[in-house]
Design a protein around this motif. Structure first.
Motif: not given
Length: 321
Positions: A7-8, A13-14, A19-20
């Protein structure tokens, strides 16, 4: 631990993908433009966080020997609840200096209880440690976020610097406690000396913090003209400084100050609504209140009061030079 690792690894990446996608929803003209500006680190608030992290490192090992871990402590829950309740009740009038007054006594009490008085397994010790550290962590996030918002500083860069230094100071606190537990100076335990140093650092740091007139201070950071193409970033910084001075002089609220800064950047009411996540009627009311307090009636009068055109000419002259 394997799931924590997975998860870290996925979280950055998520976050970047989200944001993009979020920026893609903005109209082309409202998207932030990248501009490189030389900036020195806001060392004052980062050093203050380091003092608290150092103190936290000293008492951390003994504070969580009970039933609660560092992130599920009742102290963390209680302080978070106080902040949430304060924001819900006071809204934009909530004074975040309150967090200073919470963090300091809790941290000092924890240092005395654990290292000086020797209450290593006491429930109150863990509560105070987690509560004080949580209060100051929230305050640091607010201050850093304000710098990012006002000056366009990269949040990843600023929070990364703050977090890195925090971990270094926390590690030093742990080392101080480990070595202090096996060392005595006369009849005084090393852990007691370490706690005394930590208390002195925290108290001095908090008095310095409370002596600052505005939480929106630059905190030791300086924003300088850098390579070509950063004139807009410098202009935004200087414009925000002017707005802050006028807001203080005419008694604007924190929300009205935010609206003033956006008005000075020539943003429409619609843009202000989207950026501050407020309703149309609310945005217009804030604009009206700003005009009333400044005793002006138009955007042109506001620009004259702020000297927007002259500011633009100064920045262009600096870049040309």
């Amino acid at each position: 631990m394997p799931w924590l690792f997975v998860m870290t690894a996925l979280l950055p990446i998520v976050s970047l993908a989200s944001a993009r996608k979020g920026f893609a929803l903005l109209p082309e003209g409202e998207r932030p433009q990248k501009a490189w500006v030389s900036i020195s680190v806001p060392w004052k608030i980062i050093l203050l966080m380091g003092f608290f992290a150092f103190s936290y490192g000293i008492v951390e090992a003994n504070a969580y020997r009970g039933y609660f871990g560092p992130h599920s402590s009742p102290g963390t829950f209680a302080v978070s609840g106080v902040v949430l309740l304060g924001v819900l009740v006071k809204r934009d009038k909530f004074d975040f200096n309150t967090l200073c007054r919470i963090a300091l006594p809790l941290t000092v009490v924890a240092l005395f209880l654990i290292s000086v008085l020797g209450f290593t397994d006491d429930y109150l010790s863990g509560f105070c440690v987690a509560g004080g550290y949580t209060a100051f962590s929230i305050l640091i996030m607010v201050l850093c976020s304000n710098l990012c918002y006002r000056y366009g500083v990269s949040a990843i860069w600023l929070f990364g610097m703050e977090r890195s230094l925090r971990l270094v100071f926390m590690f030093l606190g742990r080392c101080m406690y480990e070595y202090g537990s096996v060392i005595t100076v006369g009849s005084v335990r090393g852990t007691t000396i370490a706690s005394g140093i930590a208390i002195l650092a925290v108290v001095m740091g908090m008095f310095f913090l409370l002596s600052q007139k505005e939480l929106s201070s630059k905190w030791g950071a300086s924003f300088l003209v850098g390579p070509e193409g950063n004139g807009e970033a410098v202009r935004k910084q200087e414009l925000a400084d002017r707005c802050e001075l006028l807001a203080k002089r005419f008694g604007l609220t924190s929300r009205e100050t935010e609206v003033l800064i956006l008005l000075a950047q020539r943003k429409t009411v619609g843009m202000i609504e989207r950026e501050l996540y407020i309703a149309n009627g609310t945005a217009k009311a804030h604009v009206r209140h700003v005009y009333q307090k400044f005793d002006i009636h138009s955007r042109e009068e506001l620009f004259d009061l702020l000297g927007v055109d002259g500011l633009q000419e100064n920045v262009e002259a600096k870049n040309a030079g």
